[in-house]
Design a protein around this motif. Structure first.
Motif, PDB file in Angstrom:
ATOM      1  N   ASP A 177       0.829  -1.200   0.000  1.00  0.00           N
ATOM      2  CA  ASP A 177       0.000   0.000   0.000  1.00  0.00           C
ATOM      3  C   ASP A 177       0.865   1.254   0.000  1.00  0.00           C
ATOM      4  OD1 ASP A 177      -2.053   1.835   0.256  1.00  0.00           O
ATOM      5  OD2 ASP A 177      -2.296   1.519   2.418  1.00  0.00           O
ATOM      6  N   GLY A 249      -3.519  -7.246   7.608  1.00  0.00           N
ATOM      7  CA  GLY A 249      -2.686  -6.058   7.583  1.00  0.00           C
ATOM      8  C   GLY A 249      -1.514  -6.186   8.539  1.00  0.00           C
ATOM      9  N   GLY A 273       2.193  -1.622   4.573  1.00  0.00           N
ATOM     10  CA  GLY A 273       1.974  -0.207   4.298  1.00  0.00           C
ATOM     11  C   GLY A 273       3.210   0.522   3.844  1.00  0.00           C
ATOM     12  N   LEU A 279      -0.354   1.807   6.740  1.00  0.00           N
ATOM     13  CA  LEU A 279      -1.540   1.491   5.946  1.00  0.00           C
ATOM     14  C   LEU A 279      -2.442   2.713   5.847  1.00  0.00           C
ATOM     15  CD1 LEU A 279      -2.429  -1.991   7.512  1.00  0.00           C
ATOM     16  CD2 LEU A 279      -1.292  -1.586   5.326  1.00  0.00           C
ATOM     17  N   ARG A 284      -6.769  -0.133   5.335  1.00  0.00           N
ATOM     18  CA  ARG A 284      -6.850  -0.750   6.663  1.00  0.00           C
ATOM     19  C   ARG A 284      -8.264  -1.215   6.964  1.00  0.00           C
ATOM     20  NH1 ARG A 284      -3.313   0.581  11.846  1.00  0.00           N
ATOM     21  NH2 ARG A 284      -4.361  -0.735  13.368  1.00  0.00           N
TER      22      ARG A 284
END
Length: 320
Positions: A177, A249, A273, A279, A284
């Motif tokens: 991300d 995550g 992230g 993130l 998220r």
């Protein structure tokens, strides 16, 4: 003076004023107003609206410039980077050497090795003048050598599901991300390949793509592991959830320690992230669970590629 009033009312015989004529509801509608005042950015001609429109134009032009750059061949410069790229079998279309350096190749073993490796692969060897090569490299330090790398051919996020389905193993996909450092992308691709992941997904915007630097850092893993590009990463994660994957995550404030999470043996999309910011909110919110890597308080955070490698090792251990 009585009798000279222009108002539409009338007076009784004793001179007292009676009710005036109505407006047919027009006054009431005028008092109702036109609703809430729109924000400054939405008011035509307002300076705030002009600034907002100018920012949209600048952002659009940046995106177009980046897309044009990604669609053009990349020139990897420098003796060490070129040799490392050729050793890693990075796809290439030509090797450029400044005129005179070919005949003087024996004075630098890296140029000699680069020429030999390129010849073994059948790559064209192109001699150019120093001035011309300075222009081609936009004045960057090139050390008299450059490797032309074609644009990377990205997979579709759904292709990784098909690959996992044909592998006989539960899907393991890494989603990145907003990572902007190509070396981190290359390192994550290398770790993903080492721990039997089925691919890596990156966003199309505000994130780095598979540049020559990312290729080189992957140490050849990018030739074995597909990298997909998603127009909308949160939506791609949603499609993975619909396909039965748990979206996991990775963040410093996660809900559970990574070694205590018991779902890595199942189909998983591991989400890491960006450097520093972590993130994003929308991504998220798409995570079924957020795990953390326990570290000492003296260390603020781990590099994203290191953290991804630790989590991928935990996933590989759970699948053995």
């Amino acid at each position: 003076m009585a009798g000279n009033s222009q108002r539409r009312g009338r007076r009784s015989g004793d001179g007292k004023k009676t009710a005036t004529a109505g407006t047919g509801g027009k006054g009431r509608r005028a008092l109702a107003g036109r609703g809430a005042t729109p924000p400054a950015e939405a008011r035509p001609g307002h300076p705030a609206q002009r600034r907002a429109q100018a920012e949209v134009r600048r952002r659009t032009e940046r995106d177009r410039s980046r897309q044009r750059a990604e669609e053009a061949p990349e020139l990897l410069l420098g003796r060490n980077p070129v040799v490392e790229a050729l050793r890693a079998q990075i796809p290439a279309t030509a090797l450029y050497v400044v005129t005179g350096d070919v005949s003087r190749g024996g004075t630098d073993e890296r140029i000699t090795e680069a020429i030999t490796l390129a010849a073994d692969r059948g790559l064209p060897l192109l001699e150019v003048g120093k001035g011309e090569f300075d222009r081609m490299s936009n004045g960057a330090l090139h050390q008299g050598i450059g490797l032309q790398v074609p644009p990377y051919q990205y997979a579709h996020p759904d292709d990784l599901l098909d690959l996992a389905g044909n592998s006989g193993r539960p899907p393991l996909i890494v989603a990145m991300d907003g990572v902007t450092d190509p070396r981190n992308l290359g390192a994550v691709v290398r770790s993903a390949a080492a721990f039997d992941a089925h691919g890596v997904v990156v966003p199309q915007r505000r994130a780095v793509g598979m540049t020559a630097s990312a290729w080189r850092t992957s140490a050849g893993a990018a030739a074995r592991l597909p990298v997909a590009r998603a127009v909308n990463l949160a939506r791609a994660l949603g499609s993975y959830q619909d396909a039965g994957l748990q979206t996991v995550g990775l963040a410093g404030d996660g809900d559970v320690d990574v070694h205590e999470y018991d779902g890595f043996a199942d189909p998983v999309a591991l989400v890491v992230g960006a450097e520093g910011t972590g993130l994003s909110r929308l991504v998220r919110e798409r995570c079924d669970v957020v795990v953390r890597i326990p570290i000492t308080r003296d260390t603020e955070s781990l590099n994203v590629s290191v953290a991804a490698g630790i989590a991928l090792y935990a996933a590989a251990a759970a699948r053995r």
